[in-house]
Motif scaffolding. Structure first.
Motif, mmCIF file in Angstrom:
data_model
loop_
_atom_site.group_PDB
_atom_site.id
_atom_site.type_symbol
_atom_site.label_atom_id
_atom_site.label_comp_id
_atom_site.label_asym_id
_atom_site.label_seq_id
_atom_site.Cartn_x
_atom_site.Cartn_y
_atom_site.Cartn_z
ATOM 1 N N ALA A 117 0.849 -1.063 0.062
ATOM 2 C CA ALA A 117 -0.067 0.094 0.006
ATOM 3 C C ALA A 117 0.797 1.384 0.018
ATOM 4 O O ALA A 117 0.482 2.215 -0.888
ATOM 5 N N PRO A 118 1.976 1.415 0.781
ATOM 6 C CA PRO A 118 2.721 2.676 0.597
ATOM 7 C C PRO A 118 3.506 2.966 -0.614
ATOM 8 O O PRO A 118 3.631 4.055 -0.965
ATOM 9 N N TYR A 119 3.506 1.685 -1.648
ATOM 10 C CA TYR A 119 4.106 2.240 -2.674
ATOM 11 C C TYR A 119 3.172 2.536 -3.846
ATOM 12 O O TYR A 119 3.509 3.005 -5.000
ATOM 13 N N TYR A 120 1.656 2.340 -3.590
ATOM 14 C CA TYR A 120 0.728 2.688 -4.561
ATOM 15 C C TYR A 120 0.501 4.074 -4.838
ATOM 16 O O TYR A 120 0.756 4.909 -3.895
ATOM 17 N N ARG A 121 -0.073 4.589 -6.095
ATOM 18 C CA ARG A 121 -0.286 5.906 -6.164
ATOM 19 C C ARG A 121 -1.777 6.063 -6.607
ATOM 20 O O ARG A 121 -1.913 6.863 -7.544
ATOM 21 N N ILE A 122 -2.481 5.652 -5.831
ATOM 22 C CA ILE A 122 -3.654 5.473 -6.233
ATOM 23 C C ILE A 122 -4.817 6.920 -5.712
ATOM 24 O O ILE A 122 -4.431 7.485 -4.775
ATOM 25 N N LYS A 123 -5.385 7.668 -6.868
ATOM 26 C CA LYS A 123 -6.350 8.509 -6.694
ATOM 27 C C LYS A 123 -7.650 8.411 -6.395
ATOM 28 O O LYS A 123 -8.179 7.064 -6.887
ATOM 29 N N PRO A 124 -8.460 9.099 -6.073
ATOM 30 C CA PRO A 124 -10.136 8.829 -5.869
ATOM 31 C C PRO A 124 -10.877 8.375 -7.016
ATOM 32 O O PRO A 124 -11.578 7.159 -6.972
ATOM 33 N N ILE A 158 -10.515 0.221 3.313
ATOM 34 C CA ILE A 158 -9.290 0.044 3.920
ATOM 35 C C ILE A 158 -8.131 0.574 2.541
ATOM 36 O O ILE A 158 -7.273 1.284 2.907
ATOM 37 N N THR A 159 -8.862 0.509 1.445
ATOM 38 C CA THR A 159 -8.017 1.069 0.315
ATOM 39 C C THR A 159 -7.880 2.580 0.447
ATOM 40 O O THR A 159 -6.783 3.131 0.197
ATOM 41 N N TYR A 160 -9.064 3.220 0.851
ATOM 42 C CA TYR A 160 -9.037 4.562 1.021
ATOM 43 C C TYR A 160 -7.943 5.083 2.056
ATOM 44 O O TYR A 160 -7.508 6.063 1.918
ATOM 45 N N VAL A 161 -8.284 4.480 3.337
ATOM 46 C CA VAL A 161 -7.147 4.834 4.263
ATOM 47 C C VAL A 161 -5.971 4.699 3.973
ATOM 48 O O VAL A 161 -5.280 5.663 4.185
ATOM 49 N N LEU A 162 -5.708 3.372 3.570
ATOM 50 C CA LEU A 162 -4.226 3.265 3.340
ATOM 51 C C LEU A 162 -3.683 3.809 2.250
ATOM 52 O O LEU A 162 -2.324 4.466 1.930
ATOM 53 N N CYS A 163 -4.346 4.380 1.174
ATOM 54 C CA CYS A 163 -3.730 4.594 -0.248
ATOM 55 C C CYS A 163 -4.082 6.195 -0.623
ATOM 56 O O CYS A 163 -3.496 6.671 -1.406
ATOM 57 N N VAL A 164 -5.430 6.582 -0.278
ATOM 58 C CA VAL A 164 -6.201 7.790 -1.098
ATOM 59 C C VAL A 164 -6.136 8.612 -0.081
ATOM 60 O O VAL A 164 -5.731 10.138 -0.411
ATOM 61 N N LYS A 165 -6.114 8.705 1.078
ATOM 62 C CA LYS A 165 -6.596 9.841 2.244
ATOM 63 C C LYS A 165 -5.221 10.630 1.996
ATOM 64 O O LYS A 165 -3.996 9.974 1.865
ATOM 65 N N LYS A 166 -5.038 11.826 2.217
ATOM 66 C CA LYS A 166 -4.114 12.666 2.015
ATOM 67 C C LYS A 166 -3.100 12.681 2.909
ATOM 68 O O LYS A 166 -1.782 12.794 2.583
ATOM 69 N N SER A 176 -1.999 9.568 3.926
ATOM 70 C CA SER A 176 -1.376 8.197 3.923
ATOM 71 C C SER A 176 0.061 8.335 3.740
ATOM 72 O O SER A 176 0.477 9.133 2.908
ATOM 73 N N TYR A 177 0.733 7.236 4.229
ATOM 74 C CA TYR A 177 2.076 7.128 3.950
ATOM 75 C C TYR A 177 2.493 6.538 2.586
ATOM 76 O O TYR A 177 2.145 5.699 2.243
ATOM 77 N N LYS A 178 3.625 7.385 1.909
ATOM 78 C CA LYS A 178 3.914 6.968 0.629
ATOM 79 C C LYS A 178 5.512 6.555 0.742
ATOM 80 O O LYS A 178 6.436 7.429 1.323
#
Length: 196
Positions: free
Chosen positions: A123-130, A180-188, A190-192
């Motif tokens: 999840a920290p490596y993903y670059r998912i947008k809304p 879960i995806t929103y919290v881990l990947c999309v929320k502002k 979220s750890y990248k």
């Protein structure tokens, strides 16, 4: 935790996971073969849920090896890996409760638990947008409709008596996977991470 995330980004780890996931994906499609031959063509893409989730993740790994991000595929991968990973674990445990489980059932529990975990670990490596999550949500919830309105879900004959309950559980598992995806990947906040 940082060393685990660093390790997950190493090219040899990515290659190892790809070499595990490719044959696992192929085996998954073979596992569905008896159901696919009786499935109407318009539903074929929606039947092999777990191997398709694994296939999405194979493409994510390929993108990482190319030092790229394919956010839509990442969204489809994390949502479906978690959803169908957990779903298969629960269905096999339920099979054990109702009847008995053979060695393949235990293998499915371990392999699908691994699916769910690997999707979350990256999840920290993903670059998912809304927009990517919205498309993944449409795919996932539409798949639930195909499975439980048109009865194209994976066949566990000993669980036929629980189809309405399984459908209800699956819907909320889809919602949970999306949240879960929103919290881990999309929320502002979220750890990248960047791939090394």
């Amino acid at each position: 935790m940082k060393w685990i995330m660093y390790l997950m980004g190493q090219r040899w780890v990515l290659w190892t996971l790809l070499l595990i996931n490719v044959p696992g994906t192929i085996y998954g499609y073979i596992w569905y073969e008896s159901q696919l031959v009786t499935t109407p063509p318009k539903f074929l893409v929606f039947v092999p849920d777990s191997p398709t989730a694994s296939l999405f993740f194979c493409f994510v790994l390929i993108a990482f090896l190319l030092r790229k991000n394919w956010p839509l595929i990442e969204a489809l991968a994390i949502v479906t890996l978690f959803k169908y990973g957990i779903w298969a674990v629960v269905m096999n445990v339920l099979t054990l409760y109702v009847d008995e489980l053979n060695i393949y059932g235990y293998m499915l529990i371990l392999s699908h638990l691994g699916m769910a975990i690997q999707g979350l670990l990256y999840a920290p490596y993903y670059r998912i947008k809304p927009i990517h999550l919205i498309i993944a949500a449409v795919w996932t919830l539409h798949n639930d409709v195909i499975d439980y309105v048109f009865f194209m879900m994976p066949r566990y004959s000993v669980l036929d008596q629980f189809i309405p309950q399984i459908g209800y559980f699956t819907f909320w598992l889809s919602i949970t996977s999306l949240l879960i995806t929103y919290v881990l990947c999309v929320k502002k906040d979220s750890y990248k991470l960047q791939l090394p």
